[in-house]
Design a protein around this motif. Structure first.
Motif, short mmCIF file in Angstrom:
data_model
loop_
_atom_site.label_atom_id
_atom_site.label_comp_id
_atom_site.label_asym_id
_atom_site.label_seq_id
_atom_site.Cartn_x
_atom_site.Cartn_y
_atom_site.Cartn_z
N ALA A 418 14.25 -16.47 -14.75
CA ALA A 418 13.83 -17.46 -14.11
C ALA A 418 14.24 -17.36 -12.60
O ALA A 418 15.59 -17.34 -12.37
N VAL A 419 13.44 -17.34 -11.77
CA VAL A 419 13.69 -17.06 -10.07
C VAL A 419 13.24 -18.10 -9.35
O VAL A 419 13.33 -18.05 -8.17
N GLY A 420 12.54 -19.13 -9.86
CA GLY A 420 11.85 -20.31 -9.29
C GLY A 420 11.32 -21.21 -10.05
O GLY A 420 11.51 -21.11 -11.21
N GLN A 421 10.90 -22.04 -9.43
CA GLN A 421 9.86 -23.25 -10.28
C GLN A 421 8.64 -23.92 -9.63
O GLN A 421 8.60 -23.84 -8.45
N VAL A 422 8.05 -24.50 -10.15
CA VAL A 422 6.84 -25.13 -9.74
C VAL A 422 7.35 -26.39 -9.20
O VAL A 422 8.14 -27.41 -9.49
N GLU A 423 6.96 -26.93 -7.74
CA GLU A 423 7.20 -28.10 -6.96
C GLU A 423 6.27 -28.98 -7.13
O GLU A 423 6.77 -30.41 -7.30
N HIS A 424 4.98 -28.77 -6.93
CA HIS A 424 3.91 -29.73 -7.23
C HIS A 424 2.68 -28.97 -7.81
O HIS A 424 2.37 -27.77 -7.65
N VAL A 425 1.78 -30.02 -8.28
CA VAL A 425 0.37 -29.50 -8.61
C VAL A 425 -0.57 -30.49 -8.17
O VAL A 425 -0.53 -31.80 -8.50
N GLU A 426 -1.36 -30.04 -7.39
CA GLU A 426 -2.55 -30.77 -6.73
C GLU A 426 -3.89 -30.16 -7.05
O GLU A 426 -4.19 -29.18 -7.14
N LEU A 427 -4.77 -31.23 -6.94
CA LEU A 427 -6.15 -31.12 -7.54
C LEU A 427 -6.88 -31.03 -6.29
O LEU A 427 -6.57 -31.71 -5.27
#
Length: 764
Positions: A418-427
């Motif tokens: 793991a080197v990062g992560q999802v901050e936001h998901v936008e449509l």
């Protein structure tokens, strides 16, 4: 009468002592010399009383001290009360200073049980009497012990003192194991004020392996850790299964050497020997934890739960959980370290701890770095700490038609780390924008041409050859995840803030642009399926993605995709053939394909790039090796020898057969072998080769049946073995092309040859 006529007197000599009187003097001197010689040659005579005479034979049972024969039994008779036997021993005068009032004698004989293994050497050499020197005045009458005394030293070697809290399942005779090799044994033990002191003996030939950095731990019987996450079995040697054993590890070979009777700590496990630390964490509710539950740091197992108990035996007050943290992770145990329990939870906020469904609840650990004041007691958190990304890093955007199970908090992986992560998901009207954060220390891994794919859930592909199940981590099964890779190019360009990428549906779709498609024509499609691997030098270099009949219905066309690094294999002259299991009395090969499934092997050519190939029906002849030593063996019949068979020296493969043919006059078979470069010095003019294939059975009326097979490898596939006599070492190494005779069987004297031939250091 004249005076001249008078008779004259005659003088007689005086009588001396007669020579007959010398005989008694010679007899006395001779008797004295004979008495002195008899006293010296007959040695020291002592008597030892035993409970019974079982295993003791006059003239055959020796007296052994420090592995040396120092006497023998000369007489054996019943005691007057018929309750025991008295054994008369004749000992060497050299050990007379060791025979004192407190000297102890005992009979050594084989003993095998669940509680101990001792005296195994007597199975070959027979029983013997040993003794432990004592103090006091010289004595000649002794009472035998029922068994060896504690801490008896009867064999040469390096003595070590191991301190432990308890003896555990160890017993006298338990082995010392160094890299699973028996290097010594336990000689005895005694109770001390702090626990148990164990005396161990290391054989002289292995004493150099022990120094100040050596570590010792118990390995007793069979250790099984089983749970929903799998079964882990730790098995030592056969002797350690019966009576336990002690494992030795010496991490620093150049550390300070030790002397006899050096003291070490005997640890209970390998983890404790490596420097693990035990800490206590208070939890209000330890529900789900048990002995053996994992402690994890960033998805890595760094420790385990030893045990736990309620505070003051009152559940409402919570529980104290003892954790063992392995090295080097125990260096992070400071005031900023946090602990909490992870278990499956479903709420309106989402699903948490999904990985605990399979592995069971565990303790999660969060650290702030090394240093600080070491801590032994901690207070666990009631829930996971908030994950706010405030560290410096790189933020990019991924475009996708649909996010699947990816959500805020989903991990971003590089090589399954793991080197990062999802901050936001936008449509938006054209799809989904996914904002990704990469930690600063991993930002250099991301480049302009990096490729991202959706690593959520589980990807399953398979056929009759087996199944391939792929997932980045347990958390990606439900919580979703993203992975990326960075292909190697000539002039890479670093990524920048706000850069946009395409999110591919899976890993295979990222290879389309970099891989190379080729077609192969086979006469038969047997063993060929979608997913069949292409291998070179045992490494996967491609995969079949389509199998279909050709237009004339005379075969099948196979479409395969070579990985980017294997594009150079698609050239004129390259050869492809299918490897399938071969079973039979004549030959058994490729048994691994029974499990892994059939695969295609490629042998590269040197021509121009090419994409269409006609596959071979069978494996081609091996090419003549350009390195090593090529030799020729002559035999009347080829037998079961074939290309690819191993050539063994002391059961170690040092070469192989690469070709065979008839001699020019057709009177014999020529077998071509290659000896690997490192082992060419083993071949001299006097070397003898023999066929080591199959099983040799010798049956005699009195000797029974003797079954010999060189190895399982030679039993199944055939092989050739050789030996070199000691005197042949003076001869130079034979040149390439030298001819030797291949004998049908081995002579017993060849197996006794053990020349000292220096070999070059093996490449690491």
């Amino acid at each position: 009468m004249n005076e001249t006529n008078l008779p004259s007197a005659t003088e007689k000599p005086k009588k001396s002592i007669s020579a007959i009187w010398l005989l008694p003097l010679i007899a006395v001197a001779l008797s004295g010399w004979l008495m002195y010689k008899n006293l010296i040659e007959h040695g020291l005579e002592v008597t030892v009383s035993f409970n019974n005479g079982s295993g003791i034979t006059v003239g055959k049972t020796p007296v052994v001290y420090q592995g040396i024969n120092v006497g023998e039994v000369t007489n054996l008779q019943l005691d007057d009360d018929l309750k025991g036997v008295t054994v008369t021993l004749e000992l060497s005068r050299q050990i007379e200073p060791l025979i004192r009032e407190k000297t102890q004698f005992w009979l050594v004989q084989p003993q095998i049980s669940l509680s101990g293994v001792s005296g195994l050497d007597t199975l070959v050499e027979g029983n013997y009497i040993s003794f432990k020197p004592g103090d006091g005045k010289p004595a000649s009458n002794f009472e035998a012990l029922l068994g060896p005394p504690p801490l008896a030293r009867t064999m040469p070697g390096l003595r070590l003192r191991l301190e432990a809290d308890s003896l555990g399942s160890l017993a006298v005779g338990a082995p010392l194991l160094y890299q699973q090799i028996d290097v010594g044994d336990i000689e005895g033990f005694q109770i001390t004020d702090h626990g148990v002191e164990i005396v161990a003996r290391v054989d002289p030939v292995y004493s150099h392996l022990i120094n100040r950095s050596s570590r010792f731990w118990r390995q007793s019987g069979i250790k099984v850790n089983a749970g929903l996450q799998g079964v882990e079995v730790d098995v030592g040697s056969f002797a350690s299964i019966l009576v336990g054993g002690v494992v030795i590890d010496t991490p620093d070979k150049n550390a300070e050497p030790i002397e006899d009777d050096a003291t070490f700590t005997l640890f209970a496990s390998k983890e404790k020997a490596a420097g693990s630390r035990v800490i206590t964490v208070y939890f209000q509710n330890p529900d789900g934890l048990d002995s053996g539950s994992k402690v994890r740091l960033n998805s890595m197992d760094v420790g385990r739960v030893l045990n736990w108990r309620f505070v003051d035996n009152f559940p409402a007050k919570g529980a104290e959980v003892r954790l063992e943290i392995k090295a080097p992770y125990n260096t992070y145990l400071n005031a900023d370290t946090q602990f909490w329990i992870v278990k499956p939870e479903v709420s309106t906020e989402g699903i948490r701890g999904i990985d605990a469904l399979i592995g069971g609840p565990y303790v999660a650990m969060k650290v702030a770095g090394e240093g600080g004041s070491p801590q032994k007691r901690f207070t666990g958190l009631a829930k996971p700490p908030e994950q706010k990304i405030q560290d410096p890093g790189l933020r990019v955007t991924l475009r996708s038609e649909e996010p699947g199970s990816i959500s805020v908090g989903s991990k971003v992986f590089y090589r399954k780390i793991a080197v990062g992560q999802v901050e936001h998901v936008e449509l938006d009207p054209r799809g989904v924008n996914i904002g990704v954060f990469i930690h600063q220390r991993y930002a250099h891994l991301l480049q302009r041409h990096s490729l991202f794919w959706n690593a959520s859930g589980i990807s399953i592909s398979g056929n009759l050859g087996g199944f391939d199940i792929a997932t980045e981590s347990l958390s990606t099964i439900v919580a979703g995840g993203i992975a990326f890779r960075t292909p190697e190019i000539a002039n890479p360009q670093a990524a920048w803030e706000g850069l946009k990428y395409t999110l591919h549906t899976n890993y295979e779709s990222t290879l389309v642009d970099d891989s190379l498609d080729i077609s192969l024509h086979f006469n038969s499609g047997s063993g060929l399926n979608k997913g069949t691997e292409l291998k070179y030098q045992g490494i996967k270099v491609g995969e079949v993605y389509a199998v279909e009949l050709d237009e004339n219905l005379h075969g099948v066309n196979v479409k395969a995709r070579l990985s980017p690094s294997a594009k150079g294999l698609a050239r004129s002259g390259s050869e492809f053939w299918l490897v399938k299991p071969q079973l039979g009395l004549v030959g058994t090969r490729n048994l691994e394909t029974l499990v892994t499934g059939s695969y295609i092997i490629v042998r590269p050519g040197e021509g121009k790039p090419k994409r269409h190939f006609v596959a071979l029906d069978s494996q081609p002849a091996l090419r003549k090796p350009e390195t090593g030593l090529n030799l020729i063996l002559t035999a009347s019949q080829r037998g079961s020898i074939k290309a690819g068979n191993k050539v063994f020296y002391r059961d170690i493969p040092v070469g192989e057969v690469f070709d065979f043919e008839l001699a020019p006059d057709s009177t014999k078979t020529l077998i071509h072998i290659n000896i690997h470069p490192r082992y060419t010095a083993l071949i001299r003019r006097g070397t003898r080769f023999w066929n080591a294939s199959g099983v040799a059975v010798n049956v005699g009326l009195f000797s029974g049946a003797n079954i010999r097979s060189k190895s399982i490898e030679s039993l199944l596939e055939g092989g050739i073995a050789f030996a070199t006599p000691e005197e042949a070492v003076k001869e130079p190494i034979v040149p390439a092309g030298t001819v030797f005779r291949l004998n049908d069987s081995v002579e017993s004297r060849w197996l006794e040859w053990a020349p000292k031939i220096a070999l070059p250091q093996a490449a690491r």
